[in-house]
Scaffold this motif. Sequence first.
Motif, PDB file in Angstrom:
ATOM      1  N   SER A 375       0.828  -1.218  -0.044  1.00  0.00           N
ATOM      2  CA  SER A 375       0.061   0.029  -0.091  1.00  0.00           C
ATOM      3  C   SER A 375       0.906   1.175   0.080  1.00  0.00           C
ATOM      4  CB  SER A 375      -1.045   0.051   1.327  1.00  0.00           C
ATOM      5  OG  SER A 375      -0.202   0.055   2.325  1.00  0.00           O
ATOM      6  N   GLU A 376       2.083   1.143   0.732  1.00  0.00           N
ATOM      7  CA  GLU A 376       2.890   2.465   0.469  1.00  0.00           C
ATOM      8  C   GLU A 376       3.419   2.442  -0.873  1.00  0.00           C
ATOM      9  OE1 GLU A 376       6.710   2.165   2.911  1.00  0.00           O
ATOM     10  OE2 GLU A 376       7.382   3.990   2.017  1.00  0.00           O
ATOM     11  N   VAL A 377       3.737   1.329  -1.416  1.00  0.00           N
ATOM     12  CA  VAL A 377       4.271   1.559  -2.963  1.00  0.00           C
ATOM     13  C   VAL A 377       3.123   2.008  -3.802  1.00  0.00           C
ATOM     14  CG1 VAL A 377       4.740   0.264  -4.939  1.00  0.00           C
ATOM     15  CG2 VAL A 377       6.028  -0.160  -2.539  1.00  0.00           C
ATOM     16  N   LEU A 378       2.182   1.481  -3.745  1.00  0.00           N
ATOM     17  CA  LEU A 378       0.968   1.993  -4.431  1.00  0.00           C
ATOM     18  C   LEU A 378       0.760   3.720  -4.334  1.00  0.00           C
ATOM     19  CD1 LEU A 378      -1.425  -1.242  -4.673  1.00  0.00           C
ATOM     20  CD2 LEU A 378       0.036  -0.025  -6.272  1.00  0.00           C
ATOM     21  N   ASP A 379       0.638   4.098  -3.032  1.00  0.00           N
ATOM     22  CA  ASP A 379       0.964   5.588  -2.969  1.00  0.00           C
ATOM     23  C   ASP A 379       1.847   6.254  -3.472  1.00  0.00           C
ATOM     24  OD1 ASP A 379      -1.436   5.408  -1.458  1.00  0.00           O
ATOM     25  OD2 ASP A 379      -0.367   5.225   0.777  1.00  0.00           O
ATOM     26  N   ARG A 380       2.907   5.714  -3.510  1.00  0.00           N
ATOM     27  CA  ARG A 380       4.153   6.242  -4.174  1.00  0.00           C
ATOM     28  C   ARG A 380       4.574   5.934  -5.431  1.00  0.00           C
ATOM     29  NH1 ARG A 380       8.759   5.215  -0.571  1.00  0.00           N
ATOM     30  NH2 ARG A 380       9.687   7.008  -2.042  1.00  0.00           N
ATOM     31  N   LEU A 381       3.691   5.537  -6.239  1.00  0.00           N
ATOM     32  CA  LEU A 381       3.896   4.722  -7.607  1.00  0.00           C
ATOM     33  C   LEU A 381       4.851   5.593  -8.453  1.00  0.00           C
ATOM     34  CD1 LEU A 381       3.489   1.704  -8.260  1.00  0.00           C
ATOM     35  CD2 LEU A 381       1.628   2.321  -9.411  1.00  0.00           C
ATOM     36  N   ASP A 382       4.466   7.029  -8.368  1.00  0.00           N
ATOM     37  CA  ASP A 382       5.204   7.884  -9.122  1.00  0.00           C
ATOM     38  C   ASP A 382       6.587   8.338  -8.792  1.00  0.00           C
ATOM     39  OD1 ASP A 382       4.217   9.113  -6.983  1.00  0.00           O
ATOM     40  OD2 ASP A 382       3.527  10.903  -8.378  1.00  0.00           O
ATOM     41  N   GLU A 383       7.010   7.692  -7.698  1.00  0.00           N
ATOM     42  CA  GLU A 383       8.156   8.073  -7.098  1.00  0.00           C
ATOM     43  C   GLU A 383       9.408   7.032  -6.968  1.00  0.00           C
ATOM     44  OE1 GLU A 383       7.739   9.156  -2.924  1.00  0.00           O
ATOM     45  OE2 GLU A 383       6.354  10.853  -3.631  1.00  0.00           O
ATOM     46  N   LEU A 384       8.823   5.612  -7.596  1.00  0.00           N
ATOM     47  CA  LEU A 384       9.594   4.320  -7.382  1.00  0.00           C
ATOM     48  C   LEU A 384       9.651   3.826  -8.730  1.00  0.00           C
ATOM     49  CD1 LEU A 384       7.566   2.961  -4.328  1.00  0.00           C
ATOM     50  CD2 LEU A 384       9.930   4.145  -4.289  1.00  0.00           C
ATOM     51  N   VAL A 385      10.723   2.626  -8.833  1.00  0.00           N
ATOM     52  CA  VAL A 385      10.861   1.888  -9.827  1.00  0.00           C
ATOM     53  C   VAL A 385      10.302   0.625  -9.533  1.00  0.00           C
ATOM     54  CG1 VAL A 385      12.831   0.813 -11.473  1.00  0.00           C
ATOM     55  CG2 VAL A 385      13.177   3.299 -10.328  1.00  0.00           C
ATOM     56  N   ILE A 386       9.548   0.237 -10.712  1.00  0.00           N
ATOM     57  CA  ILE A 386       8.898  -1.056 -10.422  1.00  0.00           C
ATOM     58  C   ILE A 386       9.384  -2.230 -11.583  1.00  0.00           C
ATOM     59  CG2 ILE A 386       6.609  -2.436 -10.551  1.00  0.00           C
ATOM     60  CD1 ILE A 386       6.863   0.260  -8.685  1.00  0.00           C
ATOM     61  N   LYS A 387       9.897  -3.278 -11.056  1.00  0.00           N
ATOM     62  CA  LYS A 387      10.658  -4.116 -12.083  1.00  0.00           C
ATOM     63  C   LYS A 387       9.837  -5.771 -11.916  1.00  0.00           C
ATOM     64  CE  LYS A 387      15.226  -2.339 -11.350  1.00  0.00           C
ATOM     65  NZ  LYS A 387      16.364  -2.784 -10.786  1.00  0.00           N
ATOM     66  N   LEU A 408       1.128   4.265 -15.331  1.00  0.00           N
ATOM     67  CA  LEU A 408       1.303   3.949 -13.908  1.00  0.00           C
ATOM     68  C   LEU A 408      -0.022   3.267 -13.524  1.00  0.00           C
ATOM     69  CD1 LEU A 408       2.633   7.370 -12.329  1.00  0.00           C
ATOM     70  CD2 LEU A 408       3.902   5.201 -12.657  1.00  0.00           C
ATOM     71  N   GLU A 409      -1.000   3.444 -14.226  1.00  0.00           N
ATOM     72  CA  GLU A 409      -2.320   2.637 -13.786  1.00  0.00           C
ATOM     73  C   GLU A 409      -2.036   1.301 -14.362  1.00  0.00           C
ATOM     74  OE1 GLU A 409      -4.686   4.019 -12.105  1.00  0.00           O
ATOM     75  OE2 GLU A 409      -5.692   2.085 -12.279  1.00  0.00           O
ATOM     76  N   ALA A 410      -1.459   1.263 -15.608  1.00  0.00           N
ATOM     77  CA  ALA A 410      -1.249  -0.306 -15.824  1.00  0.00           C
ATOM     78  C   ALA A 410      -0.691  -0.875 -15.009  1.00  0.00           C
ATOM     79  CB  ALA A 410      -0.682  -0.112 -17.380  1.00  0.00           C
ATOM     80  N   CYS A 411       0.622  -0.340 -14.398  1.00  0.00           N
ATOM     81  CA  CYS A 411       1.529  -0.978 -13.558  1.00  0.00           C
ATOM     82  C   CYS A 411       0.591  -1.331 -12.117  1.00  0.00           C
ATOM     83  CB  CYS A 411       2.565   0.059 -13.172  1.00  0.00           C
ATOM     84  SG  CYS A 411       3.797  -0.608 -12.271  1.00  0.00           S
ATOM     85  N   ARG A 412      -0.143  -0.272 -11.785  1.00  0.00           N
ATOM     86  CA  ARG A 412      -1.028  -0.560 -10.456  1.00  0.00           C
ATOM     87  C   ARG A 412      -1.814  -2.140 -10.754  1.00  0.00           C
ATOM     88  NH1 ARG A 412      -2.479   3.127  -6.859  1.00  0.00           N
ATOM     89  NH2 ARG A 412      -1.741   4.629  -8.068  1.00  0.00           N
ATOM     90  N   VAL A 413      -2.452  -1.925 -11.620  1.00  0.00           N
ATOM     91  CA  VAL A 413      -3.281  -3.166 -11.977  1.00  0.00           C
ATOM     92  C   VAL A 413      -2.475  -4.668 -12.091  1.00  0.00           C
ATOM     93  CG1 VAL A 413      -4.825  -4.319 -13.752  1.00  0.00           C
ATOM     94  CG2 VAL A 413      -4.951  -1.795 -13.457  1.00  0.00           C
TER      95      VAL A 413
END
Lengths: 520, 323
Positions: A375-387, A408-413
């Motif tokens: 939940s922390e990551v999903l809040d800060r998605l635009d600040e992080l790198v997702i791999k 970002l939305e696709a990434c969240r899904v």
Amino acid sequence: MPPDRASATDANRASLFADYDLGGFFDEVFDADNHVRPHYAPLLAGLDRFTPEDLVRRARIRDAAFRSQGITFTVYDEGEGIERTFPMDLLPRIVPADEWQHIEDGLVQRVTALNSFLDDLYVGEGAAIHDGIIPIWLVETSDGFNREAFGIPVPLGARCLVAGVDLVRDGEGTYLVLEDNLRNPSGVSYVIENRVAMTRVLPTVFANQQIRSVDHYGRSLLNALNRVAPPASGDRPTVVVLTPGVFNSAYFEHVFLASQMGVELVEGRDLVVDDHVVSMRTTQGLQRVDVIYRRIDDAFLDPVVFRSDSTLGVPGLMAAARAGNVTIANAVGNGVADDKAVYAYVPELIRYYLGEEPILPNVDTYLLWDEDQRSEVLDRLDELVIKPVAEAGGYGIVIGPAASDAELEACRVNIEADPRNYIAQEVVSLSRHPSLVDDHLEGRHIDLRPFVLSGGDIEVIPGGLTRVAMQRGSLVVSSSQGGGSKDTWVLAKGAELVVDSDAETHDGTEPAADDVEELS
Amino acid sequence: MLARDAESLFWTGRYLERAEDTARLLDVTYHGLLETTPAEEAQAWSDVLAAVRLGRVFAEGRRPITAASVSEYLVFDPKNAGSILSAVEQARENARTVREQLSTELWESLNSFCLELRGRNLRADLEFQPHELYGLVRRQCQTVAGVAAETMARDEGWRFFVLGWNLERAEMSCRLLSVRYRQLSPSAFHQWMNTLRSASGLEAYRRTYQASMDPADVVEFLLLSRTFPRSVLFSLRTAENALGHLALDGQLTRPLRQLGRLRSGLEFSDVRELMQGDLGEELRQVEEGIRQVAASVATQYFSNSREFDLHSLHLLPGEGGGR
């Protein structure tokens, strides 16, 4: 120094570094006050003798030479194979001896722990799992985890015979481990060919430097492979390199390694297994093979055990390995240890197996199956790198600050659908290095992939592949993503002493800057 | 060495020789025909197609037999696997699969040759400077051969390379003679010169036979010369020597026996007798013999290993006991 000469060199440096901007990043060459770091002083002094046009011309000579020598990788576009050269930036990256010692110590420690973990998992008791260091479900759900590897011995426990550990430096210049590559890390051929090219295109910049050589890699690799041969194979085991074939994008490297070691480069169809013994088809009949340095993924290795549609592999190979008649390097199943989620546990594994604090820290990583972290990551998605955890080569990475809302939305899904499949990391402000862009130098982000050999002792090749993100501002430095490379110089111990005497060496008596030797 | 590598080296040699021979043939034909009648011209170009054994395939394409159409077909037509460009590409592809067996210099000279051909406008070359183009192909093939001779160890790989090279050369020389010998009356001075020139043998011929243009002398030179490296006999001797080195412990392998019989047949031939008999039939038999040798080489060395039936594999240790 004659006055006209002095002004020419000053002018060259001025035009090479015209408008050079540190951009607030950690720069490998200049410190925050714009002073040249001492270990770069001889190089910059040497470069002063070149105009930007000289450098551009030399870069072209290098490209032409790589093309005629076939030092290329193949990119497939709509079924059409195109041979490309891997661009090399002419400014080498320099690592001082003390920094390298720190890196080397950290890599030896890390690879030792990873070997222990893999041996523990596949032929041991699974102690790290029983002791709660790493959850069993995480191991079992890793794409790289292979039940078929259970019980297959690797002499000396050298499962990561060749490891490529990607390092980056953050805003303070601290070296961090970005990821481990324990399956088929590639790129070492460029380490060696880049050095050869540098000595030919810019021979004069090597003056007054004590740079550790990298060309013994083939011998070291063969030594390691010989040491992991099955005990019964005697003093001179037969080692081969197994390639998927001429259409593989890294084919040049496979050729390179076989020829550096003086061993046969085989394809799956050249090998045959009978009664758990692997042999290669030669002009004089079958010849037994003891060690296979394979550059084929696990899934294609043996159609009897893995993908039955694979024509690249060798039927019966896994059974031969299980019987102890052949050693496969790197070992089957290593992918579990370079899974990006397992990566987060490596510091703990180092403490567990070695009782030591990790020398090279990880990048801060969030595990997304953990609800709080997610939940922390999903809040800060635009600040992080997702791999994605199982991809290599920079594929599927989403860099939050650079991503569009839709991405970002696709990434969240994706994360919510399969949290095990992703990790999140803090954005590392990667260090930068001046790189030739058109006719001047600009800062570009870099990383470093050193190569580590296990075969009893662990050996780190002094240097490695420095990859450059050629796009301005890009943080992805993979060669699959349009990056380039740099020759990487590790200075010998005591080499820094030479720096002080540098001022006397550029008195105009050296050969003219334009006597370029053609590469051949 | 690996059977597959041996085969690739064999074919690298063959394709290079094919490219060179085709270039020679096109060069002399083109320049020999600048002052002839259309009928003679059409005959000469269909002879060229016959010499490279592509006459039938070419005819299926319903193209006119002209200098331009035949040259384009034999130089760069992508549909023609026997074109010079295709042959060089295939030589390179074969070499690429055995690159670790080659010296860097050898690979580089072959690779740059191929890249240079790819980069040229071959259509324009054919139109404006065919002689330069053919000269380039010939020189580059000879460069590769020279670099190979100077840098490759005389090991198995080298023998297979030489074997492929010389079997191709012998076969090509044989076909060239088959196509040309009928037209060789003593008065056809022009054709004689061109036939010799296409084998680069004019100077060597003159030193042996001076100004003679007796057909028997030309046939003897191209078929039976013991000193001229492009004669059929010389190429077969070179190939036999390579095969002899490949046979372990002086073993008489099948290809070696076949080649030895073929070679000795020529070695002890008399050209006058051949000319009185059916030379065409004799040449056909030699050509067929060369093809049989190549087939036996493939059986002996490239696919000699026992084949395994997947179902008979013992997949678990101890199962089935082994042999």
